[in-house]
Design a protein around this motif. Structure first.
Motif: not given
Ligand code: MG
Ligand code: TYD
Length: 463
Positions: A103-105, A126-128, A173-175, A216-218
């Motif tokens: 997703k981020s890619t 918010g992750e990296e 917005i990730d994620s 959004g992560h599942v």
């Molecule tokens: Mg990601």
């Protein structure tokens, strides 16, 4: 009078609302996914209604003039196709998928393409950390664009930043699960936080007119509140799917207020990011080996797009005393059981003493009933040891009495097959009323079947 708030319990995995807490969600059967949420009392709002304080809303005729929403193409055709032609201003898209699926890619590639076209784009992670995103951008070969990055999880800060940047057109917005609002008393990733943060960001998008993309992560374990709890708040929901062991990734729209929901985008994950696959059939069939029993090519349809796939079946004598194995990848195992029963009852093909392994090559999951005939052909071919003809494709639904039923868009399927060099199609027999089928594409002959037993030769029986 003190404000009375009641409680309700929301499932993190599927979003179902329950009045009581339970260990297992009734709706999706996941364990430990119910989470408490406060509900605002209805009393205050219904008082306004009863007091007759509402104003009349304006009514419009159905036949008025319509303007199609303007769209910004992302420059990634496979993504634009699923979006319905590009991003719509002030709309919100949720991109869900398993962690690590890409997703981020995908969004970093799309964001930098957009920035490269001169749009003002913000990528907030918010992750990296910013450096990590830069490193990824170098790997993807998109580092030299004017994309703006930020690393933050604080939604209040993010909204304040957006207010100060009026020319921003697209925000990623990730994620959403890492976002956090001070005013909500729970940890990031909980249903309350995810909903409240999404609500604030969506409000900002509607007010300022930028397109918002939420990642959004599942998670199957329900460790984080899944995108399901947001589905009703956003304009479009797409899921990024694929098998991590395979190269292919499929972007599928589950909801789209501005476009069709049955479109797919096909990508391949390479060491330099995601590459678009504009001709998936060629790729899915690339490794097919002709002249092997148990394989048949299915002329399928994903959305409006025809896709050819290879269905593979392997039969092996049943080991042990238990029930025979039925292992299925990429298709529905209930549907396989049905088809086996139909083949056994209506055509006398005995497979109950065999283990059946079924695989749709390439990692795509087929949901169309139209695949029945191709699966049946692969099963018959495996049982008889006779390969299907290499130039042949199959499509058609099979009913319980063994009849072969019509499926949608035969023309599109035939055209795609002809384009890839196939010369024969096995398909449902034309019925008088619904025979909208025009002439087959040049160089292609049709074999029409009325009953599944037409697939089976006189002496086909697995020993
Ligand atoms: Mg990601
Ligand atoms: P990522 O976009 O971080 O996934 P998500 O945001 O959905 O969690 O993708 C992570 C995976 O993709 C990781 O396993 C490495 C792989 N990958 C590549 O194979 N090639 C690449 O160019 C990049 C950037 C990632």
């Amino acid at each position: 009078m003190a404000k009375k708030t009641s409680r309700q319990y929301v499932c993190k995995a599927c979003g179902a609302v329950h009045a009581k807490w339970a260990g297992q969600c009734d709706a999706c059967q996941e364990w430990n996914t119910l989470e408490e949420m406060a509900v605002e009392p209805l009393a205050a709002s219904s008082a306004t209604v009863r007091a007759g304080k509402g104003r009349r809303v304006q009514l419009h005729g159905l036949g008025g003039k319509v303007e199609l929403p303007p769209r910004t193409g992302t420059g990634i055709a496979e993504l634009d196709r699923v979006l319905g032609g590009g991003l719509v201003p002030a709309s919100v898209v949720l991109v869900g998928g398993d962690p690590g699926i890409g997703k981020s890619t995908l969004l970093l590639q799309a964001a930098s393409r957009l920035a490269g076209k001169g749009e003002r784009v913000l990528y907030i992670s918010g992750e990296e950390a910013v450096d990590q995103i830069r490193l990824r951008a170098i790997r993807l070969g998109v580092a030299q664009t004017s994309l703006d990055l930020a690393a933050s999880i604080n939604v209040a800060d993010i909204v304040a930043t957006l207010e100060a940047e009026p020319d921003v057109k697209v925000v990623v917005i990730d994620s959403i699960q890492t976002m956090w609002l001070e005013t909500v008393e729970s940890a990031p990733g909980t249903v309350s936080q995810v909903r409240a943060c999404a609500f604030e960001l969506i409000r900002a998008a509607k007010r300022r007119g930028f397109s918002l993309i939420l990642v959004g992560h599942v998670t199957k374990e329900g460790a984080l509140a899944g995108p399901r709890v947001l589905e009703h708040m956003v304009d479009a929901v797409m899921y990024f799917e694929g098998d991590r062991g395979h190269q292919f990734r499929i972007l599928r729209a589950a909801k789209n207020r501005y476009g069709a929901t049955d479109e797919i985008g096909v990508f391949a994950m390479t060491d330099r990011g995601l590459e678009e696959v504009s001709n998936p059939s060629a790729l899915f069939l690339a490794e097919r080996r002709g002249n092997i029993a148990g394989s048949a090519v299915f002329a399928g349809l994903e959305g409006t797009r025809p896709v050819l796939l290879e269905v593979q079946v392997l039969l092996a004598p049943k080991g042990g005393d238990g029930a025979p194995r039925r292992a299925v990848v990429g298709w529905d195992s209930g549907r396989l059981a049905m088809l086996l029963a139909v083949l056994e009852t209506r055509c006398g093909l005995k497979l109950s003493g065999m283990d059946v392994y079924l695989n749709v090559a390439g990692g795509l999951k087929v949901v169309e009933p139209a695949a029945d005939l191709a699966v049946a052909a692969a099963l018959v071919s495996a049982a008889s040891g006779v390969p299907t003809s290499p130039g042949e494709v199959y499509f058609g639904e099979v009913g319980l009495s063994g009849e072969v039923r019509q499926v949608a868009q035969a023309d599109a399927r035939l055209k795609e097959a002809a384009k890839l060099g196939f010369t024969q199609a096995v398909l449902p027999r034309r019925i008088a009323r619904g025979s909208a089928r025009s002439r087959p594409p040049e160089g292609m002959s049709l074999r029409e079947l009325g009953h599944i037993s037409d697939l089976v030769g006189p002496d086909v029986e697995a020993e």
